[in-house]
Design a protein around this motif. Sequence first.
Motif, PDB file in Angstrom:
ATOM      1  N   VAL A   1       0.322  -9.450  10.658  1.00  0.00           N
ATOM      2  CA  VAL A   1      -0.109  -9.755   9.281  1.00  0.00           C
ATOM      3  C   VAL A   1      -0.725  -8.502   8.663  1.00  0.00           C
ATOM      4  CG1 VAL A   1      -1.589 -11.201   7.831  1.00  0.00           C
ATOM      5  CG2 VAL A   1      -0.591 -12.132   9.954  1.00  0.00           C
ATOM      6  N   GLY A   2      -0.100  -8.008   7.577  1.00  0.00           N
ATOM      7  CA  GLY A   2      -0.623  -6.846   6.855  1.00  0.00           C
ATOM      8  C   GLY A   2       0.134  -5.588   7.218  1.00  0.00           C
TER       9      GLY A   2
ATOM     10  N   PRO B   1      -1.508   0.874   7.542  1.00  0.00           N
ATOM     11  CA  PRO B   1      -1.160   1.778   8.647  1.00  0.00           C
ATOM     12  C   PRO B   1      -1.123   1.062  10.001  1.00  0.00           C
ATOM     13  CG  PRO B   1      -2.789   2.795   7.208  1.00  0.00           C
ATOM     14  CD  PRO B   1      -2.618   1.391   6.725  1.00  0.00           C
ATOM     15  N   ALA B   2      -2.112   0.185  10.277  1.00  0.00           N
ATOM     16  CA  ALA B   2      -2.151  -0.476  11.591  1.00  0.00           C
ATOM     17  C   ALA B   2      -0.947  -1.407  11.754  1.00  0.00           C
ATOM     18  CB  ALA B   2      -3.454  -1.264  11.743  1.00  0.00           C
ATOM     19  N   GLY B   3      -0.733  -2.284  10.777  1.00  0.00           N
ATOM     20  CA  GLY B   3       0.315  -3.301  10.924  1.00  0.00           C
ATOM     21  C   GLY B   3       1.712  -2.711  10.864  1.00  0.00           C
TER      22      GLY B   3
ATOM     23  N   PHE C   1      -4.829   1.210  -4.422  1.00  0.00           N
ATOM     24  CA  PHE C   1      -5.177   2.591  -4.106  1.00  0.00           C
ATOM     25  C   PHE C   1      -5.557   2.658  -2.631  1.00  0.00           C
ATOM     26  CE2 PHE C   1      -8.151   6.077  -3.529  1.00  0.00           C
ATOM     27  CZ  PHE C   1      -7.285   7.109  -3.836  1.00  0.00           C
TER      28      PHE C   1
ATOM     29  N   VAL D   1      -5.985  10.898   3.394  1.00  0.00           N
ATOM     30  CA  VAL D   1      -6.232  12.078   4.229  1.00  0.00           C
ATOM     31  C   VAL D   1      -5.970  11.728   5.691  1.00  0.00           C
ATOM     32  CG1 VAL D   1      -7.908  13.793   4.996  1.00  0.00           C
ATOM     33  CG2 VAL D   1      -7.973  12.964   2.637  1.00  0.00           C
TER      34      VAL D   1
ATOM     35  N   GLY E   1      -6.730  -5.764   7.102  1.00  0.00           N
ATOM     36  CA  GLY E   1      -7.680  -4.896   6.414  1.00  0.00           C
ATOM     37  C   GLY E   1      -9.103  -5.408   6.356  1.00  0.00           C
TER      38      GLY E   1
ATOM     39  N   TYR F   1     -10.536  16.686  -3.794  1.00  0.00           N
ATOM     40  CA  TYR F   1      -9.461  17.327  -3.024  1.00  0.00           C
ATOM     41  C   TYR F   1      -8.134  17.152  -3.759  1.00  0.00           C
ATOM     42  CZ  TYR F   1      -8.355  12.641  -1.199  1.00  0.00           C
ATOM     43  OH  TYR F   1      -8.021  11.313  -1.073  1.00  0.00           O
TER      44      TYR F   1
ATOM     45  N   PHE G   1     -12.436   3.487  -9.519  1.00  0.00           N
ATOM     46  CA  PHE G   1     -12.195   2.425  -8.555  1.00  0.00           C
ATOM     47  C   PHE G   1     -13.360   2.409  -7.593  1.00  0.00           C
ATOM     48  CE2 PHE G   1     -10.951   1.654  -4.194  1.00  0.00           C
ATOM     49  CZ  PHE G   1     -10.178   0.523  -4.246  1.00  0.00           C
TER      50      PHE G   1
ATOM     51  N   ALA H   1      -9.378  -4.681   9.995  1.00  0.00           N
ATOM     52  CA  ALA H   1      -9.670  -6.111  10.190  1.00  0.00           C
ATOM     53  C   ALA H   1     -10.664  -6.299  11.338  1.00  0.00           C
ATOM     54  CB  ALA H   1      -8.377  -6.879  10.478  1.00  0.00           C
TER      55      ALA H   1
ATOM     56  N   ALA I   1     -13.278  10.563   6.515  1.00  0.00           N
ATOM     57  CA  ALA I   1     -11.911  10.031   6.365  1.00  0.00           C
ATOM     58  C   ALA I   1     -11.306   9.577   7.691  1.00  0.00           C
ATOM     59  CB  ALA I   1     -11.026  11.097   5.711  1.00  0.00           C
TER      60      ALA I   1
ATOM     61  N   ALA J   1      -6.822   3.345  12.571  1.00  0.00           N
ATOM     62  CA  ALA J   1      -5.876   2.221  12.484  1.00  0.00           C
ATOM     63  C   ALA J   1      -4.559   2.590  13.178  1.00  0.00           C
ATOM     64  CB  ALA J   1      -5.636   1.857  11.019  1.00  0.00           C
TER      65      ALA J   1
END
Length: 400
Positions: free
Chosen positions: A7-8, A11-13, A40, A44, A158, A208, A264, A287, A296, A302
């Motif tokens: 689920v999701g 990067p991890a999922g 968003f 990095v 997340g 950056y 944001f 999560a 960063a 993840a």
Amino acid sequence: MLNAIVVGAGPAGALLACLLARRGVPVTLLERQTDFSREFRGEVLMPSGIAALHEAGLRQPLDALPNLTIRTVEIFRGERRVVAIPVDGLDPPPRVVPQPAMLEMIVAEAANSPGFKLERGVTVRDLIYEKDRVAGVHADTLEGPRDYRGDFVIACDGRASAIRKRAALPQDRIMQAFDVVWGRVPGHFLDGRTARAYIGNGHLLIIYPSPEGHMQIGWVIDKGTFGDIKKIGADGWIRALAPHVSSDLRNFLAADKTGPAHPFLLDVVCDRLREWTVPGLLLIGDAAHPMSPVAAQGINLALRDAVVAANRLGRALILHADEAMLDFAARNIQAERWPEIVKIQDMQQVGPRFVASNSILSRIVVSAPMIAFAKLFLGGFLARRFDPFLNGVTRVVMEQ
Ligand SMILES: Cc1cc2nc3c(=O)[nH]c(=O)nc-3n(C[C@H](O)[C@H](O)[C@H](O)COP(=O)(O)OP(=O)(O)OC[C@H]3O[C@@H](n4cnc5c(N)ncnc54)[C@H](O)[C@@H]3O)c2cc1C
């Protein structure tokens, strides 16, 4: 063949699903967004995250993405440059990669494996239990409600994870005193390869370059004060920043008449679940352990979680392990990742508030002579001290 539901597609999922599918595990990856660029996302990549993608066999497609290597990190106090730290000698150096492009690349690679299925526009709402074991998820899809059943569920949804809430797992929260406001200014400042941090007067500002032709600005503010910034608007934001930055940046910001796009708020949260798993379910990435933005680290950890999870769960799923063995593999994933997560979260706590403050101690520690002294006499010690931010704590390798 045992199957997995991930689920999701952060990067991890995305990476976990890709690696499981490559091993021959049938995987369904559920993502609530229909388009990765709708949120968003951090961009990095540290050497530790790049190494995880290399381990995953994604070196070439990663290099083919729009990217930008940071050469120097400068630290300023107002008009004065305190130190310039060259980082292009690191192997590999930190890299800015737009996350939507990276995620599209990973799911495109995953799609080369026949067992991989990505379903976009699917929002997971709850867990399905059978005999006290997680056996799938209830979701809302674009066509209406639907249940997805699987032999094992991995939640990678997340920092606001719905699954974490449903599983009601106990957590240790580390109180954070600050939030970060992010914004983008078109054009490149300096040589387009330099990142800067401005400290002092209780402020911390990071800027950056991005490979997409803009500068990304992160401004650390006291927790709960975003409402004040929204009230003064983008123009007011620039005016409020101006006294804390050097004149070259002030001029760069003033030249952009529109002001930072889409301010944001990142509501800074840093915690970790004490248990990442219950029978039939594992949580990884944000999560399981949302990270502070200091240094960063979130994407990188993840990705590293995903490699470890693919090693241990992949093996168990392919070998058609029984339920007890699957749950044992999940507990071992937490055990393997725990030392790195705890160490890095602890390191992140010594940070923004101290360097940003105008206290005498902060002024002494973050001053040009003190940094020159530290480089000369404490270079090796400091490199070791901060190495976890660059290279992680544990060895993360992809098993064959
Ligand atoms: C503004 C900002 C800047 C950042 N900058 C950096 C940086 O420069 N470097 C860095 O390393 N980290 C950075 N981070 C942190 C980093 O983005 C995260 O730590 C990292 O993305 C965590 O990855 P993840 O896969 O665990 O979760 P996420 O990236 O959060 O991915 C979760 C995915 O799950 C999906 N999802 C959520 N709920 C559901 C649901 N109920 N059903 C289905 N899908 C769901 C989401 O749409 C998302 O795609 C930043 C974060 C933010 C917000």
